[in-house]
Design a protein around this motif. Structure first.
Motif, PDB file in Angstrom:
ATOM      1  N   GLY A  35       3.148  -2.241  -5.767  1.00  0.00           N
ATOM      2  CA  GLY A  35       2.373  -2.982  -4.767  1.00  0.00           C
ATOM      3  C   GLY A  35       1.082  -3.494  -5.349  1.00  0.00           C
ATOM      4  O   GLY A  35       0.578  -2.973  -6.346  1.00  0.00           O
ATOM      5  N   ARG A  36       0.561  -4.569  -4.712  1.00  0.00           N
ATOM      6  CA  ARG A  36      -0.688  -5.137  -5.212  1.00  0.00           C
ATOM      7  C   ARG A  36      -1.840  -4.170  -4.945  1.00  0.00           C
ATOM      8  O   ARG A  36      -1.774  -3.347  -4.024  1.00  0.00           O
ATOM      9  N   SER A  37      -2.860  -4.319  -5.715  1.00  0.00           N
ATOM     10  CA  SER A  37      -4.023  -3.446  -5.551  1.00  0.00           C
ATOM     11  C   SER A  37      -4.782  -3.818  -4.282  1.00  0.00           C
ATOM     12  O   SER A  37      -4.596  -4.900  -3.719  1.00  0.00           O
ATOM     13  N   PHE A  38      -5.641  -2.936  -3.857  1.00  0.00           N
ATOM     14  CA  PHE A  38      -6.480  -3.187  -2.686  1.00  0.00           C
ATOM     15  C   PHE A  38      -7.283  -4.471  -2.867  1.00  0.00           C
ATOM     16  O   PHE A  38      -7.366  -5.305  -1.958  1.00  0.00           O
ATOM     17  N   ALA A  39      -7.844  -4.634  -4.047  1.00  0.00           N
ATOM     18  CA  ALA A  39      -8.681  -5.821  -4.297  1.00  0.00           C
ATOM     19  C   ALA A  39      -7.876  -7.105  -4.112  1.00  0.00           C
ATOM     20  O   ALA A  39      -8.334  -8.047  -3.461  1.00  0.00           O
TER      21      ALA A  39
ATOM     22  N   LEU B  68      -5.762   1.668   5.471  1.00  0.00           N
ATOM     23  CA  LEU B  68      -4.358   1.726   5.078  1.00  0.00           C
ATOM     24  C   LEU B  68      -4.214   2.247   3.653  1.00  0.00           C
ATOM     25  O   LEU B  68      -3.421   3.164   3.382  1.00  0.00           O
ATOM     26  N   TYR B  69      -5.009   1.682   2.724  1.00  0.00           N
ATOM     27  CA  TYR B  69      -4.898   2.092   1.324  1.00  0.00           C
ATOM     28  C   TYR B  69      -5.342   3.534   1.138  1.00  0.00           C
ATOM     29  O   TYR B  69      -4.735   4.293   0.384  1.00  0.00           O
ATOM     30  N   ALA B  70      -6.418   3.894   1.863  1.00  0.00           N
ATOM     31  CA  ALA B  70      -6.907   5.267   1.744  1.00  0.00           C
ATOM     32  C   ALA B  70      -5.862   6.240   2.276  1.00  0.00           C
ATOM     33  O   ALA B  70      -5.580   7.267   1.660  1.00  0.00           O
ATOM     34  N   ALA B  71      -5.242   5.868   3.406  1.00  0.00           N
ATOM     35  CA  ALA B  71      -4.233   6.743   3.999  1.00  0.00           C
ATOM     36  C   ALA B  71      -3.039   6.900   3.064  1.00  0.00           C
ATOM     37  O   ALA B  71      -2.369   7.934   3.064  1.00  0.00           O
ATOM     38  N   CYS B  72      -2.771   5.868   2.262  1.00  0.00           N
ATOM     39  CA  CYS B  72      -1.644   5.930   1.341  1.00  0.00           C
ATOM     40  C   CYS B  72      -2.056   6.540   0.000  1.00  0.00           C
ATOM     41  O   CYS B  72      -1.277   6.508  -0.967  1.00  0.00           O
ATOM     42  N   GLY B  73      -3.295   7.017  -0.046  1.00  0.00           N
ATOM     43  CA  GLY B  73      -3.764   7.659  -1.260  1.00  0.00           C
ATOM     44  C   GLY B  73      -4.004   6.691  -2.402  1.00  0.00           C
ATOM     45  O   GLY B  73      -3.965   7.075  -3.569  1.00  0.00           O
ATOM     46  N   ARG B  74      -4.251   5.400  -2.049  1.00  0.00           N
ATOM     47  CA  ARG B  74      -4.486   4.413  -3.098  1.00  0.00           C
ATOM     48  C   ARG B  74      -5.983   4.193  -3.253  1.00  0.00           C
ATOM     49  O   ARG B  74      -6.761   4.388  -2.318  1.00  0.00           O
TER      50      ARG B  74
ATOM     51  N   ALA C 137       0.803  -1.221   0.000  1.00  0.00           N
ATOM     52  CA  ALA C 137       0.000   0.000   0.000  1.00  0.00           C
ATOM     53  C   ALA C 137       0.839   1.276   0.000  1.00  0.00           C
ATOM     54  O   ALA C 137       0.423   2.286  -0.570  1.00  0.00           O
ATOM     55  N   ARG C 138       2.001   1.209   0.612  1.00  0.00           N
ATOM     56  CA  ARG C 138       2.756   2.440   0.913  1.00  0.00           C
ATOM     57  C   ARG C 138       3.108   3.218  -0.372  1.00  0.00           C
ATOM     58  O   ARG C 138       3.282   2.621  -1.449  1.00  0.00           O
ATOM     59  N   PRO C 139       3.234   4.516  -0.248  1.00  0.00           N
ATOM     60  CA  PRO C 139       3.694   5.310  -1.390  1.00  0.00           C
ATOM     61  C   PRO C 139       5.152   4.968  -1.681  1.00  0.00           C
ATOM     62  O   PRO C 139       5.890   4.576  -0.774  1.00  0.00           O
ATOM     63  N   ARG C 140       5.538   5.088  -2.938  1.00  0.00           N
ATOM     64  CA  ARG C 140       6.923   4.738  -3.293  1.00  0.00           C
ATOM     65  C   ARG C 140       7.865   5.829  -2.826  1.00  0.00           C
ATOM     66  O   ARG C 140       7.534   7.015  -2.862  1.00  0.00           O
TER      67      ARG C 140
END
Ligand code: ATP
Ligand code: MG
Lengths: 307, 322
Positions: free
Chosen positions: B97-101, B179-185, B40-43
């Motif tokens: 990183g893998r997608s949320f789904a 987590l994904y939302a916080a990472c802007g994903r 999830a993390r930003p690069r």
């Protein structure tokens, strides 16, 4: 219910079999009759089969043979309707150690369809009102017994079965349990109380059944049982102990020396003992009738069967 | 709902073990969320720079190759050389990183075993604690019918296992979403939830079956240690050894059937040998793949649960409670 006894068994038998094929005959052909109403003592030495019998009455142990009628219902078919009116403690009180006393009763109450107010009422009745919220694990032996008795009262039972309820109680506790049993009987309920300590049930029991080695050896009203088993016993204090003993033995009674007293068995009455002594010119300082107690009767019976 | 069941639900709700197991499941859920951080993390700036550099390198290399290719084509016009070489898009040089789904689906798959295990522990201890504390005796005075005792306890264990599983899955999903939302994903891709809900539904069936097996074993054996012994024996003898010794028996293992039920199909291979008429001493062998379907897997698990539950009822009905 009329003349139907509260508990009636015929030819009840139970043999425990272990994996090692060892067999223990716990109950052998027990005919038990507990009249409805009143306190009935179920007496016997350790291992006589009292607890096993109670377990069979409650459907926990399957008899090998015999018939049981409980509150007018033939078991095992009538177990469920019969137990609706039974409260019982078997052997030691068993509750969940990590739940409070009150919570333990609540679980039983929910299963029995009894309102929560009844739980508080029975806790109060056995004197645990202030300690209901403590964990069962922290209860003293006496408090555990009280909680178990409280549990039996949840459903307003017609029949209360208490297996050695005074185990671990202090004198005040024993007194309380006796009072409770008496008051239950006075309300028209039947109390079956098992015990091997006779002194504690003798005062409260109306009727008694004595079992030894899984079979009935005596039953009836406590008063009758005491009367029937013992001739009169008389304690005499005289100065001429040896002469007096000789005189009384000549009459055919048995005489024992007990400290400064003579104990005379088999005489029809204290007056007869006095008459014989006076006739020989011996005068007693003291002459008293020894009341026979259930303990003596019980020990007699137990010894008879054992030999 | 019978009074007995109501009381059992009350008890299972009060038990420490129940909450302890839920706590453990939440730790597992947190673990799934935590290990998704890398997806999830930003690069980082370094990663971006490295990816950009790798892309530029390739662009340069490919440009050289195109020049060489064209030169070759001009020298040999008969060759059908395609010199239209191109570097991959720059985005493909960065593992993002893998997608949320994908992460959600794999986390939910991974929850199956912990959920079933927790349900099993809760159910076994729910019944063995009763025999251990000997509270079964006063209980039988209030609930004399043995079958009803088993039914109400089994139902309570099964019912209680469902909210625990749902909460665990929900915490996992919400944790990953956060987590994904916080990472802007992106977390809102269409079609994410359908397969997940399906998997969770199948896991709930598995969890209920585990609870039924647990109470059945406990009624049959009465002691937690005996149940543990049987479970260990089963795992060693059936789940681990049997597939090695007799590969054809793989369909009786719980692992295979559970995975078939959860994923729709499980496969296993059996070596099949036929005598070769030309060479009678060395038969001709080949690995044949067999498939266990989802329906077959469920059926096998249900049969197992029913058999264990029936064993529990029969033993409890027959044996004395002393
Ligand atoms: N679960 C059991 N397995 C095997 N034998 C047992 C079991 N329970 C009791 N017994 C045996 O059955 C006999 C009768 O035991 P029981 O507990 O019924 O006696 P009791 O009259 O209640 O004794 P006590 O006054 O000591 O409580 C004893 O010899 C006992 O060892
Ligand atoms: Mg006993």
């Amino acid at each position: 219910m009329g003349d139907e006894p509260a508990i009636w068994t015929r030819g009840l038998r139970k043999t425990y079999r272990s994996f090692t094929m060892r067999e223990v005959v716990a109950v052998q052909g027990l005919d038990l009759r507990v009249p409805a109403g009143g306190v009935h003592a179920f007496l016997g030495p350790n291992g006589a089969g009292k607890t096993t019998t109670i377990r069979m009455l409650l459907g926990m142990v399957r008899p090998d043979a015999g018939e049981i009628r409980l509150l007018g219902h033939a078991l095992p078919q009538g177990l469920e309707p019969a137990l609706r009116h039974v409260g019982a403690v078997v052997e030691q009180p068993t509750f969940y150690p990590h739940f409070s006393g009150r919570e333990n009763l609540m679980l039983l109450a929910v299963a029995a369809g009894v309102p929560a107010s009844k739980v508080d009422a029975v806790l109060d009745q056995v004197g645990l009102a202030g300690r209901g919220r403590d964990r069962f694990r922290k209860y003293s032996l006496g408090m555990r017994q009280r909680l178990a008795i409280a549990a039996t009262l949840l459903r307003d039972p017609q029949l209360v079965i208490l297996d050695e309820p005074t185990n671990g109680l202090d004198p005040a506790g024993i007194h309380d349990v006796r009072e409770l049993m008496r008051s239950l009987a006075d309300q028209g309920r039947t109390v079956l109380v098992s015990s091997h300590a006779l002194a504690e049930v003798e005062q409260v029991a109306d009727t008694v059944s004595i079992v030894v080695r899984g079979a009935l050896v005596a039953e009836g009203r406590v008063a009758d049982l005491l009367g029937e088993r013992s001739g009169t016993t008389v304690r005499v204090r005289v100065d001429e102990t040896d002469d007096a003993a000789a005189v009384l033995r000549r009459t055919g009674w048995t005489v024992r020396d007990d400290a400064n007293h003579l104990v005379v068995d088999g005489a029809p009455s204290a007056a007869e003992v006095n008459r014989s002594l006076v006739a020989s010119g011996i005068y007693a300082h003291e002459l008293s009738l020894v009341r026979p107690d259930l303990e003596a009767v019980f020990l007699d019976l137990t010894r008879e069967v054992a030999s | 709902m019978t009074r007995a069941l109501r009381a059992e639900l009350r008890r299972i709700r009060l038990r420490t073990v129940t909450w302890l197991m839920l706590g453990l499941l939440l730790v597992v859920a947190a673990g799934f969320v935590a290990t998704s951080w890398d997806d999830a993390r930003p690069r980082t700036a370094a990663e971006l720079a490295a990816a950009h550099e790798a892309y530029e390198d390739d662009v340069r290399t490919i440009a050289d190759m195109v020049v060489q290719c064209r030169a070759l084509r001009e020298k040999n016009p008969d060759f059908d050389l395609d010199c239209d070489l191109k570097a991959n898009p720059e985005s493909s040089y960065l593992w993002s990183g893998r997608s949320f789904a994908d992460v959600l689906a794999s986390a939910v798959d991974g929850l199956a075993a912990p959920l079933a295990g927790a349900a099993l522990v809760v159910a076994v201890s729910f019944v063995t604690a009763e025999f251990g504390a000997r509270t079964i005796a006063p209980w039988l005075v209030v609930v004399p019918r043995r079958t009803r005792v088993v039914l109400s306890k089994t139902s309570a264990a099964a019912i209680a296992s469902v909210p625990g599983a749902v909460v665990t899955v929900a915490v996992t999903a919400l944790g990953l979403m956060a987590l994904y939302a916080a990472c802007g994903r992106s977390v809102g891709a269409a079609g994410v939830w359908g397969p997940v809900v399906g998997t969770v539904g199948r896991e709930l069936v598995l969890v209920v079956l585990a609870a039924v097996v647990g109470t059945g074993l406990a009624f049959a054996l009465r002691h937690a240690t005996a149940v543990l012994g049987v479970l260990v024996w089963w795992v060693i003898a059936v789940e681990v050894t049997l597939p090695v010794v007799l590969p054809g028996w793989v369909p009786v293992t719980v692992a295979t059937n559970a995975s078939a039920w959860l994923t729709g199909r499980a496969t296993y291979t059996v070596e099949q040998c036929t005598p070769d008429p030309a060479q009678p001493t060395t038969p001709w062998c080949q690995d044949v793949e067999h498939v266990v379907g989802g329906g077959q897997g469920l059926m096998a698990l249900v049969v197992l649960a029913v058999v264990v539950a029936l064993a529990g009822v029969l033993v409890f009905k027959r044996r004395d409670v002393t």
